[in-house]
Design a protein around this motif. Sequence first.
Motif, short mmCIF file in Angstrom:
data_model
loop_
_atom_site.label_atom_id
_atom_site.label_comp_id
_atom_site.label_asym_id
_atom_site.label_seq_id
_atom_site.Cartn_x
_atom_site.Cartn_y
_atom_site.Cartn_z
N PRO A 1 0.80 -1.23 0.00
CA PRO A 1 0.00 0.00 0.00
C PRO A 1 0.83 1.28 0.00
O PRO A 1 0.37 2.32 -0.47
CB PRO A 1 -0.81 -0.11 1.30
CG PRO A 1 0.02 -0.97 2.19
CD PRO A 1 0.66 -1.99 1.27
N ARG A 2 2.07 1.17 0.54
CA ARG A 2 2.92 2.37 0.57
C ARG A 2 3.17 2.88 -0.86
O ARG A 2 3.22 4.08 -1.12
CB ARG A 2 4.23 2.01 1.26
CG ARG A 2 4.89 3.15 1.93
CD ARG A 2 6.00 2.72 2.90
NE ARG A 2 5.57 2.81 4.27
CZ ARG A 2 5.31 1.76 5.05
NH1 ARG A 2 5.48 0.55 4.60
NH2 ARG A 2 4.89 1.95 6.28
N MET A 3 3.30 1.94 -1.79
CA MET A 3 3.54 2.34 -3.19
C MET A 3 2.39 3.19 -3.73
O MET A 3 2.60 4.10 -4.53
CB MET A 3 3.69 1.11 -4.09
CG MET A 3 5.05 0.47 -4.01
SD MET A 3 5.25 -0.78 -5.32
CE MET A 3 5.82 0.22 -6.69
N ASN A 4 1.18 2.86 -3.31
CA ASN A 4 0.03 3.65 -3.80
C ASN A 4 0.08 5.08 -3.29
O ASN A 4 -0.15 6.03 -4.05
CB ASN A 4 -1.28 3.00 -3.37
CG ASN A 4 -1.52 1.70 -4.09
OD1 ASN A 4 -1.14 0.63 -3.62
ND2 ASN A 4 -2.10 1.76 -5.28
N TYR A 5 0.38 5.24 -1.98
CA TYR A 5 0.38 6.61 -1.45
C TYR A 5 1.61 7.39 -1.92
O TYR A 5 1.54 8.61 -2.09
CB TYR A 5 0.22 6.59 0.07
CG TYR A 5 -1.21 6.29 0.46
CD1 TYR A 5 -2.24 7.15 0.07
CD2 TYR A 5 -1.55 5.14 1.15
CE1 TYR A 5 -3.56 6.87 0.38
CE2 TYR A 5 -2.87 4.85 1.47
CZ TYR A 5 -3.88 5.73 1.08
OH TYR A 5 -5.20 5.47 1.38
N GLU A 6 2.71 6.68 -2.16
CA GLU A 6 3.87 7.40 -2.72
C GLU A 6 3.56 7.87 -4.15
O GLU A 6 3.89 8.98 -4.55
CB GLU A 6 5.11 6.49 -2.69
CG GLU A 6 5.66 6.38 -1.27
CD GLU A 6 6.67 5.26 -1.08
OE1 GLU A 6 6.90 4.47 -2.02
OE2 GLU A 6 7.22 5.18 0.05
N ARG A 7 2.89 7.01 -4.91
CA ARG A 7 2.50 7.40 -6.27
C ARG A 7 1.47 8.54 -6.22
O ARG A 7 1.52 9.46 -7.04
CB ARG A 7 1.93 6.20 -7.01
CG ARG A 7 1.51 6.52 -8.44
CD ARG A 7 1.10 5.30 -9.21
NE ARG A 7 -0.12 4.69 -8.70
CZ ARG A 7 -0.61 3.53 -9.11
NH1 ARG A 7 0.03 2.81 -10.03
NH2 ARG A 7 -1.74 3.05 -8.61
N MET A 8 0.56 8.47 -5.24
CA MET A 8 -0.44 9.54 -5.13
C MET A 8 0.26 10.88 -4.91
O MET A 8 -0.15 11.90 -5.47
CB MET A 8 -1.41 9.24 -3.99
CG MET A 8 -2.62 10.17 -4.01
SD MET A 8 -3.92 9.54 -2.94
CE MET A 8 -5.31 10.50 -3.53
N ASN A 9 1.31 10.88 -4.13
CA ASN A 9 2.04 12.13 -3.91
C ASN A 9 2.73 12.61 -5.18
O ASN A 9 2.75 13.81 -5.45
CB ASN A 9 3.06 11.95 -2.77
CG ASN A 9 2.40 12.11 -1.41
OD1 ASN A 9 1.27 12.61 -1.30
ND2 ASN A 9 3.10 11.68 -0.37
#
Length: 358
Positions: free
Chosen positions: A90-98
């Motif tokens: 899930p960290r990858m999703n929020y890093e991509r969202m940023n």
Amino acid sequence: MPEITVRKASPVEFKKKPAAEAQLGFGKIFTDHMFLMDYEKGEGWKNPRIEPYHPLSLDPAALVLHYGQEVFEGLKAYRWSNGQIYLFRPRMNYERMNRSAKRVCMPELDVEFALEATRQLISLEKDWVPSAPGTSLYIRPNMIATEAALGVQLSKKYIFYIILGPVGAYYPQGFNPVDIYVSEKYIRAARGGLGEAKTLANYAASLLAAEEAHDLGYTQVLWLDAIERKYAEEVGTSNIFFFLNNELITPPLHGTILPGVTRDSVLHLARSWEMKVAERMIGLDEVISGLESGKLQEIFAAGTAAVISPVGKLAYQGKTYLVNGGKVGPLAQKLYDFIMGIQYGKIKDPFGWMMRVA
Ligand code: COI
């Protein structure tokens, strides 16, 4: 970390959970609660809260509705057979969202706080995580510009929210080959544009081509590069892979391609199996000659929603080509089984990808 206030729906307001999990489909049912927080320039993110799921109230002049400042994500929560609930990278999703947010001049999130908000919301809604094979709880984080203004400008106000809903297969055909139409008329993204950001304009840009492909009997569009209209870029809303001459090839992340979590996971797995892997441009001439000679063994798409979608048929310049005899290929099957196996806790997670949330 700021405390998240929780206002629960009263049990009489609870929605009925779907009875037939096997027929869930995708993205039509939403749970009882949502997470929200507000942003104001000069103050930052504030007022994080979980509330009963409700419609948003927006000024009709809200900037998102006019100039499209919006970014989103998509990930899933999986119920393991022991009842525990896990997220996949899930960290990858929020890093991509940023990264997406930066591209359209929106504020970034604290990744750890966004993960904690996701965890708390899912834990409250854990009874909504389905358990039938292949089902999951889809998580849709979204950020929109809410300031009322009609001059083209950066909004000074935003909201970030997360909604959830139980889902089954993305395509009605499930894990079966899809037919793909190569779009020569439309493009999805050009270098320097928005292609690598998960933002609404990319999806709006894709709709007409997808409609025309549907009318011709195809499930999705294969996008070509914007300049030469020659190189494969993505398929529908997913990343594309070619298995040619025993080498797994996917287009490189050079600005037009969404850096998919499933794409990255496929590359990791293939490298861990010591396969030959290349992130390089691949032209349709090479694809077609591979199909004609039989050296192109498989084509498949990779994305969160559908995981792996084998391509059974490709239509290009008035001709249609069968891929792997129109059947699911062994590599697509192996990747699908491994990724789903890790996600559902049936295969040991060799890379520490899974994060328990409930
Ligand atoms: C995916 O998860 O592959 C997608 O991008 C589809 C989503 C926009 C529904």
